[in-house]
Design a protein around this motif. Structure first.
Motif, PDB file in Angstrom:
ATOM      1  N   THR A   1      10.764  41.203   4.188  1.00 57.95           N
ATOM      2  CA  THR A   1      10.138  42.445   4.700  1.00 57.95           C
ATOM      3  C   THR A   1       8.912  42.816   3.999  1.00 57.95           C
ATOM      4  O   THR A   1       7.550  42.775   4.556  1.00 57.95           O
ATOM      5  N   TRP A   2       9.165  42.033   2.425  1.00 63.78           N
ATOM      6  CA  TRP A   2       8.650  41.919   1.455  1.00 63.78           C
ATOM      7  C   TRP A   2       7.162  41.210   1.515  1.00 63.78           C
ATOM      8  O   TRP A   2       6.376  41.299   1.287  1.00 63.78           O
ATOM      9  N   ALA A   3       7.194  40.250   2.158  1.00 71.00           N
ATOM     10  CA  ALA A   3       6.814  38.726   1.888  1.00 71.00           C
ATOM     11  C   ALA A   3       5.491  38.993   2.958  1.00 71.00           C
ATOM     12  O   ALA A   3       4.275  38.457   2.956  1.00 71.00           O
ATOM     13  N   LYS A   4       5.976  39.786   4.037  1.00 69.38           N
ATOM     14  CA  LYS A   4       4.848  39.361   4.945  1.00 69.38           C
ATOM     15  C   LYS A   4       4.134  40.324   4.662  1.00 69.38           C
ATOM     16  O   LYS A   4       3.153  40.358   5.066  1.00 69.38           O
ATOM     17  N   SER A   5       4.453  41.446   3.741  1.00 67.19           N
ATOM     18  CA  SER A   5       2.917  42.559   3.018  1.00 67.19           C
ATOM     19  C   SER A   5       2.143  41.777   2.455  1.00 67.19           C
ATOM     20  O   SER A   5       1.443  42.864   2.187  1.00 67.19           O
ATOM     21  N   LEU A   6       2.034  40.518   2.015  1.00 70.66           N
ATOM     22  CA  LEU A   6       1.588  40.342   0.902  1.00 70.66           C
ATOM     23  C   LEU A   6      -0.139  39.596   0.982  1.00 70.66           C
ATOM     24  O   LEU A   6       0.280  39.383   1.756  1.00 70.66           O
ATOM     25  N   GLY A   7      -0.777  39.491   0.081  1.00 67.99           N
ATOM     26  CA  GLY A   7      -1.824  39.143  -0.030  1.00 67.99           C
ATOM     27  C   GLY A   7      -1.604  37.334  -0.602  1.00 67.99           C
ATOM     28  O   GLY A   7      -0.349  37.106  -0.688  1.00 67.99           O
ATOM     29  N   PRO A   8      -2.358  37.277  -1.331  1.00 71.50           N
ATOM     30  CA  PRO A   8      -2.195  35.813  -1.791  1.00 71.50           C
ATOM     31  C   PRO A   8      -1.148  35.508  -3.069  1.00 71.50           C
ATOM     32  O   PRO A   8      -1.827  36.140  -4.039  1.00 71.50           O
ATOM     33  N   ARG A   9      -0.337  34.622  -2.578  1.00 69.92           N
ATOM     34  CA  ARG A   9       0.663  34.423  -4.703  1.00 69.92           C
ATOM     35  C   ARG A   9       1.054  33.055  -4.146  1.00 69.92           C
ATOM     36  O   ARG A   9       0.656  32.619  -3.974  1.00 69.92           O
ATOM     37  N   GLN A  10       1.527  33.107  -5.095  1.00 73.68           N
ATOM     38  CA  GLN A  10       1.299  31.535  -5.997  1.00 73.68           C
ATOM     39  C   GLN A  10       2.745  31.653  -5.036  1.00 73.68           C
ATOM     40  O   GLN A  10       4.186  32.149  -5.917  1.00 73.68           O
ATOM     41  N   GLY A  11       3.515  30.050  -5.945  1.00 73.82           N
ATOM     42  CA  GLY A  11       4.474  29.377  -5.499  1.00 73.82           C
ATOM     43  C   GLY A  11       5.010  29.594  -4.463  1.00 73.82           C
ATOM     44  O   GLY A  11       4.448  29.418  -3.361  1.00 73.82           O
ATOM     45  N   TRP A  12       6.663  29.802  -3.928  1.00 72.58           N
ATOM     46  CA  TRP A  12       6.820  29.334  -2.962  1.00 72.58           C
ATOM     47  C   TRP A  12       7.017  30.868  -2.183  1.00 72.58           C
ATOM     48  O   TRP A  12       6.607  31.197  -0.721  1.00 72.58           O
ATOM     49  N   ILE A  13       6.662  32.142  -3.204  1.00 73.28           N
ATOM     50  CA  ILE A  13       5.557  33.868  -2.023  1.00 73.28           C
ATOM     51  C   ILE A  13       4.266  32.817  -1.456  1.00 73.28           C
ATOM     52  O   ILE A  13       4.186  33.845  -0.415  1.00 73.28           O
ATOM     53  N   GLY A  14       3.706  32.395  -2.396  1.00 78.30           N
ATOM     54  CA  GLY A  14       2.381  31.633  -1.788  1.00 78.30           C
ATOM     55  C   GLY A  14       2.584  31.425  -0.377  1.00 78.30           C
ATOM     56  O   GLY A  14       1.500  31.294   0.893  1.00 78.30           O
ATOM     57  N   ALA A  15       3.480  29.952  -0.637  1.00 76.85           N
ATOM     58  CA  ALA A  15       3.467  29.547   0.758  1.00 76.85           C
ATOM     59  C   ALA A  15       3.783  29.727   1.698  1.00 76.85           C
ATOM     60  O   ALA A  15       3.983  30.365   2.983  1.00 76.85           O
ATOM     61  N   LEU A  16       4.828  31.152   1.911  1.00 76.57           N
ATOM     62  CA  LEU A  16       5.344  32.207   2.725  1.00 76.57           C
ATOM     63  C   LEU A  16       4.168  32.546   3.749  1.00 76.57           C
ATOM     64  O   LEU A  16       4.278  33.178   4.881  1.00 76.57           O
ATOM     65  N   ALA A  17       3.396  32.961   3.133  1.00 73.86           N
ATOM     66  CA  ALA A  17       2.002  33.447   4.141  1.00 73.86           C
ATOM     67  C   ALA A  17       0.913  33.247   4.539  1.00 73.86           C
ATOM     68  O   ALA A  17       0.452  33.574   4.991  1.00 73.86           O
ATOM     69  N   ASP A  18       1.040  31.803   3.737  1.00 74.29           N
ATOM     70  CA  ASP A  18       0.738  31.009   5.335  1.00 74.29           C
ATOM     71  C   ASP A  18       1.593  30.155   6.036  1.00 74.29           C
ATOM     72  O   ASP A  18       1.996  28.703   4.873  1.00 74.29           O
ATOM     73  N   ALA A  19       1.337  29.587   6.917  1.00 72.70           N
ATOM     74  CA  ALA A  19       2.001  29.087   7.898  1.00 72.70           C
ATOM     75  C   ALA A  19       2.591  27.363   8.145  1.00 72.70           C
ATOM     76  O   ALA A  19       3.077  26.996   8.161  1.00 72.70           O
ATOM     77  N   ARG A  20       0.972  27.435   7.404  1.00 72.93           N
ATOM     78  CA  ARG A  20       0.353  25.622   7.455  1.00 72.93           C
ATOM     79  C   ARG A  20       1.057  25.110   6.357  1.00 72.93           C
ATOM     80  O   ARG A  20       1.669  23.996   6.070  1.00 72.93           O
ATOM     81  N   VAL A  21       0.623  26.188   4.994  1.00 72.95           N
ATOM     82  CA  VAL A  21       1.385  25.279   3.503  1.00 72.95           C
ATOM     83  C   VAL A  21       2.918  25.811   3.739  1.00 72.95           C
ATOM     84  O   VAL A  21       3.718  24.657   2.687  1.00 72.95           O
ATOM     85  N   SER A  22       3.570  27.054   4.288  1.00 72.30           N
ATOM     86  CA  SER A  22       5.051  26.996   4.356  1.00 72.30           C
ATOM     87  C   SER A  22       5.203  25.856   4.861  1.00 72.30           C
ATOM     88  O   SER A  22       6.446  24.987   4.598  1.00 72.30           O
TER      89      SER A  22
END
Length: 326
Positions: free
Chosen positions: A204-225
């Protein structure tokens, strides 16, 4: 068929591509999340409870209001329905000091060895706040510190965040039921339910994020994920940037730019880091010779593996294994 890079936004909509592997589950499986204990709190007027640095913890506020003060951070006001997760062991305080008229009691100190109290009470008079709380830990802490370090000190999910907050509160109620019943298998059930709570909170927290780094950043972009998930699924493959870009459904240049922006490092450097984290884990939970560990994560030369390992962890693979076993 949709062409590569049809969406030129910095963050692609999650509906554009779906990763073959659940990246968050993959990360949490690697770090080995484990629920520990559950307790309920009944706080009365003037409550003032100080938790020493020990277990990571989650608090689901059931009733009333409280203030959480984490060492080194500004206090945070919580009310019924709010959820707070402290993924890193921290020294913190729960109190009703958020009220201007609050007269705090002398602090009740909870030792760093972990909470082993079923019901925690403090203060006097009528109930001011109640929580369902639980402790947990990440068992593979050493090798995955770069992964866990990307989680914040405090994850706060407001009561009106979305439907997830309601689900988390409902699941927390099940903890209380299971703890009270103490039927066969209760300890395992409680541990698994705590796992579910923490995973849901991080998601739930990760869904609310803007740009981040690391695997958390990857969660924010479906293609990179999608590309990161493939690295995790098959880390020994001789990946190229072009190959990973194809998995993501993007051009090489666009993918390389997007990956570095969201994850914080180029794709092949991330691959290198993930392989070494896998090696760290293998050395601690298996008796494989160092050479076989090197081969298992994609290195042809034990010497090259040892140099890379020492650069990342500051010790040789053999010395690291001795430290872990000792």
């Amino acid at each position: 068929m949709k062409p590569h890079d049809a969406n030129d936004e910095v963050l692609a909509p999650a509906s554009d591509f779906q990763p073959h592997t659940d990246l968050l589950s993959d990360i949490l499986r690697f770090v080995r999340l484990k629920g520990e204990r559950v307790l309920t709190t009944r706080f009365r007027s003037g409550f003032n409870v100080e938790f020493q640095r020990g277990m990571a913890c989650i608090h689901v506020v059931q009733e009333g209001e409280l203030r959480i003060s984490v060492e080194g951070r500004a206090p945070l006001r919580l009310s019924a329905g709010d959820i707070v997760v402290l993924p890193h062991p921290a020294r913190y305080r729960l109190s009703d000091g958020g009220r201007p008229d609050a007269a705090l009691e002398a602090p009740l100190a909870i030792e760093a060895s972990g909470v082993n109290i079923s019901v925690l009470e403090h203060g006097h008079g009528a109930i001011a706040a109640r929580t369902i709380s639980a402790t947990f830990q990440f068992e593979n802490k050493g090798g995955v510190s770069p992964l866990l370090g990307l989680l914040p000190d405090v994850v706060h999910i407001a009561k009106d965040a979305d439907q997830s907050a309601v689900l988390i509160r409902d699941v927390a109620q099940f903890l209380v039921v299971e703890h009270a019943a103490q039927e066969p298998g209760a300890a395992l059930m409680i541990s698994r339910v705590i796992d579910v709570l923490i995973i849901r909170c991080i998601r739930t927290w990760a869904k609310s994020l803007g740009p981040r780094q690391g695997w958390i950043g990857a969660l924010a972009d479906a293609r990179v994920s999608r590309a990161v998930a493939e690295i995790h699924r098959d880390p020994t493959r001789n990946w190229s940037v072009e190959g990973l870009a194809s998995v993501a459904g993007m051009s090489r240049s666009r993918f390389a730019e997007m990956f570095s922006a969201t994850v914080g490092e180029p794709p092949l450097r991330y691959l290198h880091r993930w392989r070494l984290l896998m090696a760290f884990d293998l050395l601690r939970r298996s008796n494989l010779p160092v050479g076989e560990v090197a081969h298992a994560i994609g290195y042809e030369s034990e010497a090259a593996f040892s140099r890379a390992y020492k650069t990342m962890f500051g010790t040789t693979p053999r010395d690291g294994r001795l430290t872990a076993s000792g």
